[in-house]
Write a protein that holds these residues in place. Structure first.
Motif, PDB file in Angstrom:
ATOM      1  N   HIS A   2      -5.504   6.481  -6.400  1.00 35.24           N
ATOM      2  CA  HIS A   2      -5.944   7.868  -6.255  1.00 35.24           C
ATOM      3  C   HIS A   2      -6.161   8.484  -7.632  1.00 35.24           C
ATOM      4  CE1 HIS A   2      -6.224  11.971  -4.877  1.00 35.24           C
ATOM      5  NE2 HIS A   2      -5.208  12.319  -5.653  1.00 35.24           N
ATOM      6  N   THR A   3      -7.323   9.112  -7.833  1.00 36.44           N
ATOM      7  CA  THR A   3      -7.621   9.787  -9.096  1.00 36.44           C
ATOM      8  C   THR A   3      -6.751  11.029  -9.222  1.00 36.44           C
ATOM      9  OG1 THR A   3      -9.922   9.036  -9.025  1.00 36.44           O
ATOM     10  CG2 THR A   3      -9.408  10.863 -10.501  1.00 36.44           C
ATOM     11  N   VAL A   4      -5.968  11.121 -10.295  1.00 37.92           N
ATOM     12  CA  VAL A   4      -5.078  12.263 -10.478  1.00 37.92           C
ATOM     13  C   VAL A   4      -5.636  13.285 -11.470  1.00 37.92           C
ATOM     14  CG1 VAL A   4      -3.023  10.918  -9.911  1.00 37.92           C
ATOM     15  CG2 VAL A   4      -3.743  11.090 -12.296  1.00 37.92           C
ATOM     16  N   TRP A   5      -6.708  12.918 -12.203  1.00 36.90           N
ATOM     17  CA  TRP A   5      -7.236  13.810 -13.241  1.00 36.90           C
ATOM     18  C   TRP A   5      -8.596  13.302 -13.676  1.00 36.90           C
ATOM     19  CZ3 TRP A   5      -8.507  13.521 -18.504  1.00 36.90           C
ATOM     20  CH2 TRP A   5      -8.440  14.699 -19.251  1.00 36.90           C
ATOM     21  N   LYS A   6      -9.496  14.239 -13.978  1.00 35.69           N
ATOM     22  CA  LYS A   6     -10.796  13.888 -14.539  1.00 35.69           C
ATOM     23  C   LYS A   6     -10.986  14.670 -15.827  1.00 35.69           C
ATOM     24  CE  LYS A   6     -13.745  12.578 -10.624  1.00 35.69           C
ATOM     25  NZ  LYS A   6     -14.978  12.960  -9.877  1.00 35.69           N
ATOM     26  N   ARG A  19     -11.632   8.816 -15.748  1.00 29.29           N
ATOM     27  CA  ARG A  19     -10.779   9.155 -14.627  1.00 29.29           C
ATOM     28  C   ARG A  19      -9.380   8.644 -14.938  1.00 29.29           C
ATOM     29  NH1 ARG A  19     -15.520   7.614 -11.751  1.00 29.29           N
ATOM     30  NH2 ARG A  19     -16.310   9.252 -10.378  1.00 29.29           N
ATOM     31  N   MET A  20      -8.375   9.339 -14.438  1.00 22.04           N
ATOM     32  CA  MET A  20      -6.990   8.966 -14.714  1.00 22.04           C
ATOM     33  C   MET A  20      -6.285   8.562 -13.421  1.00 22.04           C
ATOM     34  SD  MET A  20      -4.003  11.301 -16.449  1.00 22.04           S
ATOM     35  CE  MET A  20      -4.967  11.526 -17.930  1.00 22.04           C
ATOM     36  N   PHE A  21      -5.490   7.482 -13.513  1.00 25.61           N
ATOM     37  CA  PHE A  21      -4.736   6.976 -12.379  1.00 25.61           C
ATOM     38  C   PHE A  21      -3.288   6.726 -12.813  1.00 25.61           C
ATOM     39  CE2 PHE A  21      -9.100   5.565 -12.309  1.00 25.61           C
ATOM     40  CZ  PHE A  21      -9.541   5.866 -11.029  1.00 25.61           C
ATOM     41  N   SER A  22      -2.347   7.029 -11.952  1.00 20.25           N
ATOM     42  CA  SER A  22      -0.951   6.764 -12.277  1.00 20.25           C
ATOM     43  C   SER A  22      -0.720   5.264 -12.355  1.00 20.25           C
ATOM     44  CB  SER A  22      -0.032   7.383 -11.215  1.00 20.25           C
ATOM     45  OG  SER A  22       1.312   7.123 -11.521  1.00 20.25           O
ATOM     46  N   ALA A  23      -0.104   4.803 -13.439  1.00 19.31           N
ATOM     47  CA  ALA A  23       0.110   3.362 -13.636  1.00 19.31           C
ATOM     48  C   ALA A  23       1.414   2.874 -13.030  1.00 19.31           C
ATOM     49  CB  ALA A  23       0.091   3.044 -15.130  1.00 19.31           C
ATOM     50  N   THR A  24       2.283   3.794 -12.630  1.00 22.36           N
ATOM     51  CA  THR A  24       3.575   3.407 -12.076  1.00 22.36           C
ATOM     52  C   THR A  24       3.787   4.098 -10.739  1.00 22.36           C
ATOM     53  OG1 THR A  24       4.678   5.222 -13.253  1.00 22.36           O
ATOM     54  CG2 THR A  24       4.591   3.081 -14.353  1.00 22.36           C
ATOM     55  N   GLU A  25       4.735   3.594  -9.954  1.00 19.66           N
ATOM     56  CA  GLU A  25       5.091   4.211  -8.680  1.00 19.66           C
ATOM     57  C   GLU A  25       6.587   4.137  -8.467  1.00 19.66           C
ATOM     58  OE1 GLU A  25       3.609   2.139  -5.216  1.00 19.66           O
ATOM     59  OE2 GLU A  25       3.361   0.288  -6.359  1.00 19.66           O
ATOM     60  N   ASP A  26       7.102   5.163  -7.832  1.00 20.34           N
ATOM     61  CA  ASP A  26       8.531   5.231  -7.555  1.00 20.34           C
ATOM     62  C   ASP A  26       8.809   4.505  -6.244  1.00 20.34           C
ATOM     63  OD1 ASP A  26      11.185   5.792  -7.243  1.00 20.34           O
ATOM     64  OD2 ASP A  26      10.935   7.962  -6.994  1.00 20.34           O
ATOM     65  N   LYS A  27       9.591   3.427  -6.298  1.00 26.09           N
ATOM     66  CA  LYS A  27       9.889   2.649  -5.104  1.00 26.09           C
ATOM     67  C   LYS A  27      11.312   2.867  -4.611  1.00 26.09           C
ATOM     68  CE  LYS A  27       6.441  -0.959  -5.139  1.00 26.09           C
ATOM     69  NZ  LYS A  27       6.170  -2.384  -4.855  1.00 26.09           N
ATOM     70  N   SER A  28      11.931   3.968  -5.067  1.00 28.13           N
ATOM     71  CA  SER A  28      13.256   4.279  -4.535  1.00 28.13           C
ATOM     72  C   SER A  28      13.132   4.604  -3.056  1.00 28.13           C
ATOM     73  CB  SER A  28      13.873   5.457  -5.300  1.00 28.13           C
ATOM     74  OG  SER A  28      13.045   6.600  -5.190  1.00 28.13           O
ATOM     75  N   ILE A  29      14.159   4.283  -2.287  1.00 22.86           N
ATOM     76  CA  ILE A  29      14.127   4.467  -0.841  1.00 22.86           C
ATOM     77  C   ILE A  29      14.555   5.892  -0.510  1.00 22.86           C
ATOM     78  CG2 ILE A  29      15.112   3.693   1.350  1.00 22.86           C
ATOM     79  CD1 ILE A  29      15.453   0.940   0.048  1.00 22.86           C
ATOM     80  N   PRO A  30      13.661   6.687   0.108  1.00 26.88           N
ATOM     81  CA  PRO A  30      14.008   8.086   0.390  1.00 26.88           C
ATOM     82  C   PRO A  30      14.999   8.200   1.544  1.00 26.88           C
ATOM     83  CG  PRO A  30      11.845   7.563   1.294  1.00 26.88           C
ATOM     84  CD  PRO A  30      12.295   6.347   0.538  1.00 26.88           C
ATOM     85  N   LEU A  31      16.029   8.967   1.340  1.00 28.98           N
ATOM     86  CA  LEU A  31      17.017   9.230   2.388  1.00 28.98           C
ATOM     87  C   LEU A  31      17.019  10.726   2.695  1.00 28.98           C
ATOM     88  CD1 LEU A  31      20.035   7.044   1.155  1.00 28.98           C
ATOM     89  CD2 LEU A  31      18.313   6.450   2.859  1.00 28.98           C
ATOM     90  N   ARG A  32      17.040  11.085   3.970  1.00 29.50           N
ATOM     91  CA  ARG A  32      17.053  12.487   4.370  1.00 29.50           C
ATOM     92  C   ARG A  32      18.452  12.896   4.804  1.00 29.50           C
ATOM     93  NH1 ARG A  32      12.281  14.263   8.276  1.00 29.50           N
ATOM     94  NH2 ARG A  32      13.315  16.249   7.752  1.00 29.50           N
ATOM     95  N   TYR A  33      18.727  14.193   4.692  1.00 29.95           N
ATOM     96  CA  TYR A  33      19.992  14.716   5.193  1.00 29.95           C
ATOM     97  C   TYR A  33      19.905  14.846   6.714  1.00 29.95           C
ATOM     98  CZ  TYR A  33      21.520  15.810   0.466  1.00 29.95           C
ATOM     99  OH  TYR A  33      21.906  15.720  -0.848  1.00 29.95           O
TER     100      TYR A  33
END
Length: 275
Positions: A2-6, A19-33
């Protein structure tokens, strides 16, 4: 991706639309209350303590607390005006060697790709950086936040790393309880240096994995399957009474050769399932 900036990268009078794209991604597992009693996920409520009522988004503005309990309000229109004034340009100010920048300055990495008509200028900047071994230091504004940035080449692609401004880095002298003297026993130093040499290798990121995330995924899958969860007993720790003993034990563990198995007794290896 996904393009995050032009915008455009500029150095001198050369302009490279990108065009700018995020090179990293957060793979932490989301936990909800979750409400323990009924299992319902809890909602985030925006509530005013003074009026004792829930507040809708259209009734919310932003503010800066310049003194305890005292705020100046910043209206949405004022923030939008500041954002419009921010340049859509990554302006390279200087070129430096990468080793001159301490890793503490780095924030987040983005990949840059050329826009439709900028392939030639993109390749020119990429090859210029690659052949000179330099990186560009630039100013950039992304999502209303201004920061410094480093433009460099990663595997044949231009990349931008946002970096902190110097006044955003806390001084080391603010760290409490640092020892005033660096007295080290010579024999302990030699042992530590030997241990470092034994453990030294080339960096291969594929050799490392997020053990906590793997265990969390395994726990979730077992719970979904209705399995009983058992706790693995903690491994006993070596009772080390001083630095020399710790260093000696560490060296012996590193230098100890793996036991050779009799070919007849060698068990058939089992395939390890990936989670």
């Amino acid at each position: 991706m996904h393009t995050v900036w032009k915008g455009a990268v500029s150095f001198g009078l050369v302009n490279v639309p990108v065009r700018m794209f995020s090179a990293t991604e957060d793979k932490s597992i989301p936990l909800r209350y979750i409400h323990e009693q009924c299992g319902t996920p809890l909602s985030y409520v925006r509530r005013c303590k003074h009026c004792e009522e829930d507040v809708e988004w259209e009734e919310i503005t932003k503010g800066y607390e310049y003194q305890k309990g005292h705020f100046v309000k910043i209206q949405k229109e004022e923030l939008e005006q500041l954002a419009e004034q921010a340049s859509k340009e990554i302006k390279i100010l200087a070129f430096v060697d990468l080793h001159e920048i301490d890793p503490i300055y780095f924030q987040k990495t983005y990949y840059l790709s050329p826009q439709e008509t900028s392939a030639n200028a993109y390749n020119l900047l990429l090859e210029s950086l690659r052949t000179t071994g330099k990186i560009g230091i630039a100013n950039v504004s992304i999502r209303s936040k201004s920061s410094l940035a480093a433009i460099r080449v990663i595997d044949g692609c231009l990349a931008m790393e946002t970096i902190f401004y110097p006044d955003e880095i806390r001084a080391v002298n603010q760290v409490p309880h640092l020892p005033e003297k660096r007295d080290v026993k010579e024999n302990e130093l030699q042992m530590a240096q030997m241990l470092i040499q034994q453990l030294s290798t080339s960096f291969d990121p594929s050799q490392y994995e997020d053990e906590y995330r793997i265990k969390m995924q395994d726990l979730i899958q077992k719970k979904i399957a209705g399995e009983e969860i058992t706790t693995v007993p903690e491994q006993p720790k070596t009772n080390v009474i001083d630095l020399m003993s710790a260093l000696q034990a560490s060296l012996e563990a590193v230098q100890q050769p793996e036991p050779k198995q009799n070919q007849k007794d060698t068990p058939t290896p089992t395939k390890k399932e990936s989670v």
